[in-house]
Design an enzyme around this catalytic site. Structure first.
Site, PDB file in Angstrom:
ATOM      1  N   GLY A   8       0.841  -1.208   0.000  1.00  0.00           N
ATOM      2  CA  GLY A   8       0.000   0.000   0.000  1.00  0.00           C
ATOM      3  C   GLY A   8       0.863   1.240   0.000  1.00  0.00           C
ATOM      4  N   TRP A  12      -0.033   6.711   4.309  1.00  0.00           N
ATOM      5  CA  TRP A  12       0.416   6.017   5.517  1.00  0.00           C
ATOM      6  C   TRP A  12       1.458   4.951   5.198  1.00  0.00           C
ATOM      7  CZ3 TRP A  12       1.876   6.756   9.938  1.00  0.00           C
ATOM      8  CH2 TRP A  12       1.737   5.890  11.043  1.00  0.00           C
ATOM      9  N   ALA A 133       0.235  10.955   8.722  1.00  0.00           N
ATOM     10  CA  ALA A 133       1.344  10.415   7.924  1.00  0.00           C
ATOM     11  C   ALA A 133       2.452  11.439   7.702  1.00  0.00           C
ATOM     12  CB  ALA A 133       0.798   9.925   6.578  1.00  0.00           C
ATOM     13  N   LYS A 184     -13.275   6.275  15.510  1.00  0.00           N
ATOM     14  CA  LYS A 184     -12.832   7.688  15.561  1.00  0.00           C
ATOM     15  C   LYS A 184     -12.969   8.359  14.191  1.00  0.00           C
ATOM     16  CE  LYS A 184      -8.789   7.701  13.270  1.00  0.00           C
ATOM     17  NZ  LYS A 184      -8.387   8.602  12.191  1.00  0.00           N
ATOM     18  N   THR A 241      -7.918  13.529  15.420  1.00  0.00           N
ATOM     19  CA  THR A 241      -8.652  13.709  14.163  1.00  0.00           C
ATOM     20  C   THR A 241      -9.872  14.614  14.315  1.00  0.00           C
ATOM     21  OG1 THR A 241      -9.450  11.477  14.575  1.00  0.00           O
ATOM     22  CG2 THR A 241      -7.936  11.720  12.802  1.00  0.00           C
TER      23      THR A 241
END
Ligand code: NAD
Ligand code: G3P
Length: 322
Positions: A8, A12, A133, A184, A241
Site C-alpha cells: 500500500g 500512511w 502520515a 474515531k 482527528t
C-alpha cells in the site's frame, strides 16, 4: 537486520516506509505505476505524500511477488480493499503481518483481523493510534499502539520497528485497538460537520465526549476493553482527528457541514475511511443493540439527509443522565 515489506503506497504506507527504512531495507508495493516510478527515481510520492523526501532504503515495486521474502509485512491498503489485496499477496504462512487500516468491512461487519483470519494463518498484529502520515514521515514524535494476542510476537515487532521518535506501545487487546481506529474516523466526520456548520467549540467538545461514550459502549459490547479505548488507539486518535483539518475525515465533515455535494468531497485518490465505515458501524451497532446516535447521524448525512434537520434531531433526543 530486519527487512520490511509494505503493501500500500498511500500516505500512511509511504510514511511507514520512510520511518522503518531507518531500521532496515523496505520494499513498498503500490498499485499506481506512476507512484512506483516517482519513488524509485525522484524519491518522492507526489500523489499521496507530496513534498516529503524519501530515504534511499525504500525500493518501490508494482509486483506483489517482491514482498514475499520480507521478514515483516505491513498491509496499509484501505479497509474495504484488505480482503482482495491480502488474497493476492500470497505471503508465506510464517511471515508476521501488521494490519494498518482503520475500518470495518462492508457486508461482513468484520474488523481487519477478522478479515485477515478468513484468508491466512499468519501471526498477526494491528497498528493503530494518533499518526498523521506527514508528521511521522517528517520524523516528528508519534506514539502508537501495536496490538497482538501473542505477547512474544508483539515484543519482537516492537523491537524491530521502534525509532527514537516512533514509540510503539504494546497491547494484547486487538479488538480494542481496531474499534478505536474505526470509530474515531466516523466521529471525526461529525466534528467536521460541527465546524463546517459553524456550531462552535462547545459543540465540538460535547461531540468528542459523547462520541467517546459511543465508541466505548460499542467496543465493550464487541469484547474490547474500556481502558484500550481510553488509550492511544481510541481517545488519543479521536482527539487528533477531531481537532485538525489535517484529518481527511474531519475535512469531509467540514464540507458536509457547509452543504457541499458528497460526490465532490469524495472525489480524488485519498481515502476518508469514515465514509465507508459509518453505515457499516450503524448496522453493526444495531446488531449489538448499542445506541450510537452521533454515528447514526453521520451515516444519515452521508446518505443525503439535510444537515440542519439532522443536527436538530440529534439535539432533540430525550434528556438523560450522563
Ligand atoms: N494517512 C494517514 O495519516 C493514516 C494514518 C494512520 C492510518 N491510516 C490508515 O491507513 C489506511 C490507508 O490510508 P492512506 O492514508 O495510506 O491512503 P491514501 O488516502 O493516502 O491513499 C489511498 C490508497 O488506497 C489505495 N487503493 C485505492 N483503490 C484500491 C484498491 N482497489 N485496492 C487496493 N488499494 C487501493 C491506493 O493505491 C492508495 O494507496 C487507511 O485505513 C487509513 O485510515 C492512515
Ligand atoms: O486523515 P484521517 O482522518 O484518515 O486520519 C489519519 C490517521 O488515522 C490519524 O491517526
Amino acid at each position: 537486520m530486519t527487512t520490511f515489506g509494505i503493501i500500500g503506497g498511500g500516505a500512511w504506507g509511504t510514511a511507514l516506509a520512510a520511518t522503518l527504512a531507518g531500521n532496515g531495507p523496505v520494499t513498498l508495493w503500490a498499485r499506481e505505476a506512476d507512484v512506483v516510478a516517482a519513488i524509485n527515481s525522484a524519491r518522492e510520492n507526489p500523489q499521496f505524500l507530496p513534498g516529503v523526501p524519501l530515504p534511499a532504503g525504500i525500493t518501490a515495486t508494482a509486483d506483489l511477488a517482491d514482498i514475499v521474502a520480507s521478514d515483516i509485512v505491513l498491509v496499509v491498503v484501505p479497509a474495504q480493499h484488505l480482503r482482495a489485496t491480502l488474497a493476492l499477496a500470497a505471503l508465506p504462512a510464517t511471515t508476521p503481518i501488521i494490519l494498518c487500516a482503520k475500518g470495518i468491512e462492508a457486508g461482513s461487519h468484520k474488523l481487519m483481523l477478522e478479515v485477515a483470519r478468513d484468508l491466512v494463518p499468519n501471526p498477526i498484529a494491528v497498528l493503530s493510534g494518533p499518526s498523521f502520515a506527514h508528521e511521522v514521515a517528517a520524523g516528528k514524535p508519534c506514539a502508537i499502539t501495536l496490538a497482538s494476542e501473542n505477547k512474544a510476537l508483539g515484543e519482537r515487532l516492537i523491537a524491530a520497528m521502534a525509532r527514537p521518535t516512533f514509540r510503539l506501545y504494546q497491547s494484547d487487546d486487538v479488538l480494542g485497538a481496531e474499534i478505536g481506529g474505526a470509530v474515531k474516523n466516523v466521529l471525526a466526520i461529525a466534528c467536521g460537520v460541527v465546524e463546517g456548520a459553524g456550531l462552535g467549540l462547545n459543540a465540538r467538545a460535547a461531540l468528542i465526549a459523547r462520541g467517546f461514550a459511543e465508541m466505548t459502549r460499542f467496543g465493550v459490547a464487541r469484547g474490547a476493553r474500556a481502558e484500550t479505548l481510553a488509550g492511544l488507539s481510541g481517545l488519543g486518535d479521536l482527539v487528533l482527528t477531531c481537532s485538525s483539518e489535517n484529518s481527511r475525515n474531519f475535512r469531509l465533515g467540514v464540507g458536509l457541514g457547509q452543504g457541499r455535494p458528497l460526490a465532490d468531497l469524495l472525489a480524488g485518490p485519498a481515502v476518508a475511511e469514515g465514509a465507508a465505515t459509518a453505515p457499516v458501524l450503524v448496522e453493526a451497532a444495531r446488531a449489538a443493540q448499542v445506541d450510537m446516535p452521533i454515528c447514526a447521524a453521520v451515516a444519515a448525512l452521508l446518505a443525503g439527509a439535510p444537515v440542519k434537520e439532522t443536527i436538530s434531531a440529534l439535539l432533540a433526543r430525550p434528556l438523560k443522565a450522563e
